[in-house]
Scaffold this motif. Sequence first.
Motif, PDB file in Angstrom:
ATOM      1  N   ALA A  41       0.835  -1.204   0.000  1.00 20.71           N
ATOM      2  CA  ALA A  41       0.000   0.000   0.000  1.00 20.71           C
ATOM      3  C   ALA A  41       0.870   1.254   0.000  1.00 20.71           C
ATOM      4  O   ALA A  41       0.501   2.277  -0.594  1.00 20.71           O
ATOM      5  N   GLY A  42       2.033   1.169   0.640  1.00 21.94           N
ATOM      6  CA  GLY A  42       2.962   2.294   0.646  1.00 21.94           C
ATOM      7  C   GLY A  42       3.514   2.615  -0.731  1.00 21.94           C
ATOM      8  O   GLY A  42       4.001   3.725  -0.974  1.00 21.94           O
ATOM      9  N   GLU A  43       3.426   1.650  -1.649  1.00 22.02           N
ATOM     10  CA  GLU A  43       3.833   1.880  -3.036  1.00 22.02           C
ATOM     11  C   GLU A  43       2.659   2.334  -3.900  1.00 22.02           C
ATOM     12  O   GLU A  43       2.762   2.403  -5.116  1.00 22.02           O
ATOM     13  N   GLY A  44       1.540   2.613  -3.250  1.00 16.64           N
ATOM     14  CA  GLY A  44       0.373   3.090  -3.977  1.00 16.64           C
ATOM     15  C   GLY A  44      -0.542   2.005  -4.504  1.00 16.64           C
ATOM     16  O   GLY A  44      -1.445   2.272  -5.299  1.00 16.64           O
ATOM     17  N   LYS A  45      -0.358   0.780  -4.054  1.00 15.36           N
ATOM     18  CA  LYS A  45      -1.171  -0.330  -4.549  1.00 15.36           C
ATOM     19  C   LYS A  45      -2.415  -0.542  -3.690  1.00 15.36           C
ATOM     20  O   LYS A  45      -2.411  -0.296  -2.489  1.00 15.36           O
ATOM     21  N   LYS A  46      -3.465  -1.033  -4.350  1.00 18.44           N
ATOM     22  CA  LYS A  46      -4.663  -1.488  -3.645  1.00 18.44           C
ATOM     23  C   LYS A  46      -4.475  -2.978  -3.371  1.00 18.44           C
ATOM     24  O   LYS A  46      -4.222  -3.759  -4.293  1.00 18.44           O
ATOM     25  N   VAL A  47      -4.605  -3.361  -2.095  1.00 20.71           N
ATOM     26  CA  VAL A  47      -4.174  -4.694  -1.675  1.00 20.71           C
ATOM     27  C   VAL A  47      -5.338  -5.491  -1.094  1.00 20.71           C
ATOM     28  O   VAL A  47      -6.047  -5.024  -0.197  1.00 20.71           O
ATOM     29  N   LEU A  48      -5.495  -6.712  -1.581  1.00 20.54           N
ATOM     30  CA  LEU A  48      -6.459  -7.660  -1.035  1.00 20.54           C
ATOM     31  C   LEU A  48      -5.732  -8.600  -0.081  1.00 20.54           C
ATOM     32  O   LEU A  48      -4.719  -9.205  -0.450  1.00 20.54           O
ATOM     33  N   VAL A  49      -6.228  -8.718   1.137  1.00 20.80           N
ATOM     34  CA  VAL A  49      -5.715  -9.702   2.090  1.00 20.80           C
ATOM     35  C   VAL A  49      -6.801 -10.752   2.282  1.00 20.80           C
ATOM     36  O   VAL A  49      -7.951 -10.420   2.588  1.00 20.80           O
ATOM     37  N   ASP A  68     -18.364 -12.111   3.690  1.00 16.70           N
ATOM     38  CA  ASP A  68     -19.587 -12.594   3.035  1.00 16.70           C
ATOM     39  C   ASP A  68     -20.147 -11.548   2.076  1.00 16.70           C
ATOM     40  O   ASP A  68     -21.361 -11.348   1.986  1.00 16.70           O
ATOM     41  N   GLN A  69     -19.251 -10.868   1.352  1.00 21.18           N
ATOM     42  CA  GLN A  69     -19.658  -9.817   0.426  1.00 21.18           C
ATOM     43  C   GLN A  69     -19.434 -10.239  -1.026  1.00 21.18           C
ATOM     44  O   GLN A  69     -18.642 -11.142  -1.317  1.00 21.18           O
ATOM     45  N   SER A  70     -20.124  -9.557  -1.929  1.00 22.60           N
ATOM     46  CA  SER A  70     -19.939  -9.786  -3.361  1.00 22.60           C
ATOM     47  C   SER A  70     -18.642  -9.129  -3.818  1.00 22.60           C
ATOM     48  O   SER A  70     -18.092  -8.265  -3.116  1.00 22.60           O
ATOM     49  N   PRO A  71     -18.132  -9.483  -5.004  1.00 25.56           N
ATOM     50  CA  PRO A  71     -16.914  -8.826  -5.507  1.00 25.56           C
ATOM     51  C   PRO A  71     -17.057  -7.309  -5.565  1.00 25.56           C
ATOM     52  O   PRO A  71     -16.107  -6.583  -5.228  1.00 25.56           O
ATOM     53  N   GLU A  72     -18.222  -6.829  -5.956  1.00 25.36           N
ATOM     54  CA  GLU A  72     -18.430  -5.383  -6.047  1.00 25.36           C
ATOM     55  C   GLU A  72     -18.406  -4.728  -4.671  1.00 25.36           C
ATOM     56  O   GLU A  72     -17.849  -3.629  -4.491  1.00 25.36           O
ATOM     57  N   GLU A  73     -18.983  -5.403  -3.692  1.00 29.32           N
ATOM     58  CA  GLU A  73     -18.988  -4.869  -2.331  1.00 29.32           C
ATOM     59  C   GLU A  73     -17.588  -4.896  -1.728  1.00 29.32           C
ATOM     60  O   GLU A  73     -17.207  -3.983  -0.972  1.00 29.32           O
ATOM     61  N   ILE A  74     -16.817  -5.935  -2.041  1.00 29.95           N
ATOM     62  CA  ILE A  74     -15.428  -5.995  -1.570  1.00 29.95           C
ATOM     63  C   ILE A  74     -14.630  -4.844  -2.170  1.00 29.95           C
ATOM     64  O   ILE A  74     -13.871  -4.161  -1.474  1.00 29.95           O
ATOM     65  N   ALA A  75     -14.819  -4.603  -3.462  1.00 31.27           N
ATOM     66  CA  ALA A  75     -14.111  -3.501  -4.126  1.00 31.27           C
ATOM     67  C   ALA A  75     -14.517  -2.157  -3.537  1.00 31.27           C
ATOM     68  O   ALA A  75     -13.691  -1.247  -3.394  1.00 31.27           O
ATOM     69  N   ALA A  76     -15.785  -2.016  -3.168  1.00 33.49           N
ATOM     70  CA  ALA A  76     -16.275  -0.754  -2.599  1.00 33.49           C
ATOM     71  C   ALA A  76     -15.606  -0.446  -1.262  1.00 33.49           C
ATOM     72  O   ALA A  76     -15.481   0.719  -0.872  1.00 33.49           O
ATOM     73  N   ALA A  77     -15.154  -1.490  -0.553  1.00 33.93           N
ATOM     74  CA  ALA A  77     -14.477  -1.282   0.733  1.00 33.93           C
ATOM     75  C   ALA A  77     -13.155  -0.537   0.569  1.00 33.93           C
ATOM     76  O   ALA A  77     -12.602  -0.030   1.541  1.00 33.93           O
ATOM     77  N   GLU A  79     -12.817   2.239  -0.592  1.00 39.39           N
ATOM     78  CA  GLU A  79     -13.050   3.650  -0.298  1.00 39.39           C
ATOM     79  C   GLU A  79     -12.613   3.998   1.120  1.00 39.39           C
ATOM     80  O   GLU A  79     -12.292   5.147   1.422  1.00 39.39           O
ATOM     81  N   LYS A  80     -12.603   3.006   2.010  1.00 38.27           N
ATOM     82  CA  LYS A  80     -12.204   3.228   3.396  1.00 38.27           C
ATOM     83  C   LYS A  80     -10.696   3.121   3.586  1.00 38.27           C
ATOM     84  O   LYS A  80     -10.119   3.808   4.434  1.00 38.27           O
ATOM     85  N   SER A  81     -10.069   2.230   2.828  1.00 35.65           N
ATOM     86  CA  SER A  81      -8.644   1.958   3.016  1.00 35.65           C
ATOM     87  C   SER A  81      -8.101   1.237   1.783  1.00 35.65           C
ATOM     88  O   SER A  81      -8.836   0.487   1.136  1.00 35.65           O
TER      89      SER A  81
END
Length: 461
Positions: A41-49, A68-77, A79-81
Motif C-alpha cells: 500500500a505504501g507503493e500506492g497499490k490497492k491490496v487484497l488480504v 460474506d460480500q460480493s466482488p463489487e462490495e469488496i471492491a467498494a471497501a 473507499e475506506k482503506s
Amino acid sequence: MKKMLLDMLKSTGRWPEKPVISLVGAGGKTTCAYLLAEELAGEGKKVLVTTTTHMEHPNFLGRNGAIDQSPEEIAAALEKSPIVTAGTSGLGGMKMRALPEEVFGAVLPYFDAAVIEADGSKRHPFKVPASHEPVIRKETTHIMILAGMPAMGRPLCRVCFRMEEAEKLLLETENRGPAEDGRDGSLAERILTPGLAGRLLEAGYVQPLKRQFPDAAQMILLNQTEDAAAVEELQKNTSVPVFGRPSDPVRANGRIHLILLAAGFSRRFGENKLLFELDGRPMYQYPMEIFRTLKAVRRDIASVCVVSQYARILETAGEYGFCPAENRESAEGISSSLKLGIKKSREADKTDGTEEHFYCFFVADQPHLRADTVNRFLDGFLRSGKKIGCLASGDTTGNPVIFHESYVPELMGLKGDTGGKKVLKRHPEEVFLCDVGEELQLHDYDSRQSLEDRRIKGNAE
C-alpha cells in the motif's frame, strides 16, 4: 539497512505488475501478511488480504474487512482503506474462511496485489505440511515459507505442527542412528536446529511446491531473529533464498497497573460470591494468584491494586503485597471501584513519568482464567500498538480489559454501574482482541444456579 519483506520477495526473481503472494508454514503468517500489505500500500497499490484456509477475523484485528460480500462490495471497501481483508464467516466469529474460488477470481481485477494466508499451523512456530497442504491459489506469483526462530533449540514434538509428517520425512530421508542435531534415537525428541529446519522445509514445502507451481518464486523467512548464523545454517540446507526478520518491537517503556474490582454486592448470588469457596479457595483469591504469577515473570508490572469494601479481601491483598483500596462508595456502582483503582495505582507508581502507563482491570468472579492466558494477552496487546485490549471468544468480549493512559479522562468520567466496556465500545478501531482459546476462562458467576450448572456440566464432561 535491514530488508523489508517486500524487498526480500523482489530479490527472489521477476516482480510482476500484480503480485499474488501466498504465505505458508508457521511462526507469524498473519503478522507478516499485514506487514506486506502495508508495504505494498505504501507503493500506492490497492491490496487484497485473504486466506485459502482460515485466519483472524478482520474485526478482531481492527482491519478494514468485507466478510460474506460480493466482488463489487469488496471492491467498494477500498473507499475506506487501500487494504481490504475479505473472506467468509468462520465458526464462532473469531476466524474468517476462504473466499469462494469464483468470488476470488472476480474480485482480483479490482486490486493491484493480493496477500494470501495459505496454510494453518494452530499457533505452532514450525510446521511440516500434510499431502493436502498448503492450499495455494493458481494465480500465486510468490510463495513465502515461514518458520519461527522461537522453535529452534527445542524438541520437535513441542514446536512442530503435523509432527507425524515430520517423522515421515525424517524416516524417508535419513538413516537412523546417532548423528548430528542431537539425535538420540527418538524422532519426537529431536532438537530442531536451523539445519534440520532447512531440510524439513526443503522436503516438505520447497520441492513439492516447485513441482506444483514451477513459475512461482519461493523464499524462506526465519521469523523473529537477527541471528545471521542461524539464517546461514538454514540456507545451507535448502535451495531457495533464506532471510531473517527481527522480532516485533514491544513497548519497552510500558508500565502495566493490574486492578482487581472486588467490591460488588452479589445480590443475584444470594451471598457474598467473592468469599464463596470454589474447589477449596475463595473466589476472590483466584485472580490474586494470577497477579502473583505475573509479577514473578514480568518486569513491566508497575503496581497491583485490589479494590473492595470487604475487610477480608483487603487484608488478603496486603498479605500478597498488593495495594488494598477500600471502596466506601460501593453503592454507587462499578465505576466507583474503577476510578478508585486508577487513583490508587497512580499514587503507588514510583517512576519518573517518562513511561507509558496501562491500566488493566480484572473481576473477582472469573475463577477459570489462567495466568498464561493473561500473559499472552498482555504480550499481544503491547505488540499490537493498540490502546485498548480485552480477551474474547467468538462474538463475546470479556475481562480483563486494558486501557492506555490516554483514556483515563474518559474512565474517570464514568458514573453509576458502568464499567470500562462503555469506553471500549466508543473506540472499536483502537481495540486489540485476544482469543481466549477456552470460553470457560471468560465465565463469571452471577448466581448460585450458574455455579451449580457449571459443576453439573463439568462432572458430565
